[in-house]
Write a protein that holds these residues in place. Structure first.
Motif, mmCIF file in Angstrom:
data_model
loop_
_atom_site.group_PDB
_atom_site.id
_atom_site.type_symbol
_atom_site.label_atom_id
_atom_site.label_comp_id
_atom_site.label_asym_id
_atom_site.label_seq_id
_atom_site.Cartn_x
_atom_site.Cartn_y
_atom_site.Cartn_z
ATOM 1 N N ILE A 3 0.849 -1.189 0.000
ATOM 2 C CA ILE A 3 0.000 0.000 0.000
ATOM 3 C C ILE A 3 0.887 1.242 0.000
ATOM 4 C CG2 ILE A 3 -1.740 1.320 1.253
ATOM 5 C CD1 ILE A 3 -2.812 -1.235 2.386
ATOM 6 N N THR A 4 0.667 2.111 -0.960
ATOM 7 C CA THR A 4 1.411 3.368 -1.033
ATOM 8 C C THR A 4 0.421 4.531 -0.971
ATOM 9 O OG1 THR A 4 1.355 3.303 -3.459
ATOM 10 C CG2 THR A 4 3.294 2.380 -2.375
ATOM 11 N N TYR A 5 0.926 5.691 -0.574
ATOM 12 C CA TYR A 5 0.056 6.859 -0.481
ATOM 13 C C TYR A 5 0.861 8.124 -0.743
ATOM 14 C CZ TYR A 5 2.188 7.388 4.151
ATOM 15 O OH TYR A 5 3.102 7.526 5.171
ATOM 16 N N ASN A 6 0.166 9.147 -1.191
ATOM 17 C CA ASN A 6 0.799 10.447 -1.405
ATOM 18 C C ASN A 6 0.797 11.195 -0.075
ATOM 19 O OD1 ASN A 6 1.451 13.133 -2.064
ATOM 20 N ND2 ASN A 6 0.662 12.880 -4.140
ATOM 21 N N PRO A 7 1.952 11.449 0.505
ATOM 22 C CA PRO A 7 1.990 12.089 1.827
ATOM 23 C C PRO A 7 1.434 13.510 1.826
ATOM 24 C CG PRO A 7 4.194 11.961 0.878
ATOM 25 C CD PRO A 7 3.307 11.148 -0.007
#
Length: 288
Positions: free
Chosen positions: A153-157
């Motif tokens: 899971i990746t996300y835009n900080p």
């Protein structure tokens, strides 16, 4: 005076004396006990009960939707008859990649997707035992974890609040064969990856997050190295000091997606679900 009148007078005097000894009546003229006998309303008990009921209502309102999401996600568990339930999740992109193509710790891969979800990767995998990385990690290591059956899971900080990141991390922390990390420059708020699968979302609260994890985490029909470990040691991959993310574009010497010039690792070739290692890479197509 006649004796009859004397008796009546004596009786009247006794009656008046007896009446004067009776207890006073309650206010309003109702006979009965005094103030000590009045029934008190238990306001403290009533208030406590009201508070408890309100708390139960709040907990139910918060937990029931999450329970419903879990039940819905379980419908996407893989089976012999439905080997890729993710095809029923709107927005999932499915591609095929060759497996067991390893690069060194100093090499870059010219990935065709961002974040990548298949193709050549570092010979050392990123720890994916429910690991939540506070900082972005090297993609070549993360992709190897996908080859072992993990969901990344990746996300835009820049798009998520601290509370949203915490809620997303709760889906990963301690959950084997998952990992999570920020991904600077991500074109959506959240992106989920498994080997050959990707789903980009605008909200971490989207129920498709749980559906994707249910459908593809350790789905033995969809990743090459069934039975491979997601654990690491500090000597192979230091969780507290992982190889950092490189935001720059790969150079001209980057390894191409077809792995030209790389010999597939013989110890991994043919492992897992039987996916051939010489698959061509078609154009990814999202589900309707």
């Amino acid at each position: 005076m006649p004796s009859g009148s004397s008796d009546k007078g004596a009786k009247s005097a006794k009656a008046i004396k007896a009446a004067s000894k009776k207890k006073p009546t309650k206010k309003g003229g109702v006979p009965g006990a005094g103030a000590k006998g009045r029934r008190q309303i238990p306001w403290l008990t009533i208030g406590a009960v009201v508070v408890v009921i309100a708390l139960i209502g709040v907990l139910a309102a918060n937990l029931y939707p999450k329970y419903q999401d879990r039940v819905e996600a379980q419908k996407f568990a893989p089976s012999e008859s439905n080997q890729d339930p993710s095809t029923g999740i709107e927005g999932v992109v499915v591609k095929q990649y060759p497996a067991a193509l390893h690069v060194s710790a100093t090499q870059r891969v010219a990935y065709d997707e961002s974040p990548p979800f298949g193709g050549p990767h570092d010979q050392v995998w990123a720890n994916c035992m429910g690991t939540v990385y506070p900082d972005a990690i090297r993609t070549e290591n993360a992709v190897h974890g996908l080859e072992h059956g993990a969901v990344w899971i990746t996300y835009n900080p820049d798009d998520l609040s601290a509370d949203q990141v915490s809620d997303l991390a709760a889906k990963v922390d301690g959950q084997q064969y998952t990992m999570m990390s920020p991904y600077p420059g991500l074109d959506h708020a959240v992106s989920l990856q498994s080997w050959g699968h990707q789903l980009k979302l605008d909200s971490p609260d989207d129920p498709r997050v749980d559906q994707f994890i249910s459908a593809l985490r350790l789905n033995r029909f969809q990743y090459p190295e069934v039975g491979a470990s997601c654990s690491t040691t500090p000597e192979t991959f230091d969780v507290d000091n992982p190889p950092p993310f490189d935001p720059t574009a790969p150079g001209a010497d980057a390894v191409p997606m077809d792995g030209a010039g790389i010999t597939p690792d013989a110890t991994e070739t043919g492992a897992g679900s039987g996916l051939p290692t010489d698959l061509q890479i078609p154009t990814g197509t999202p589900n309707p």
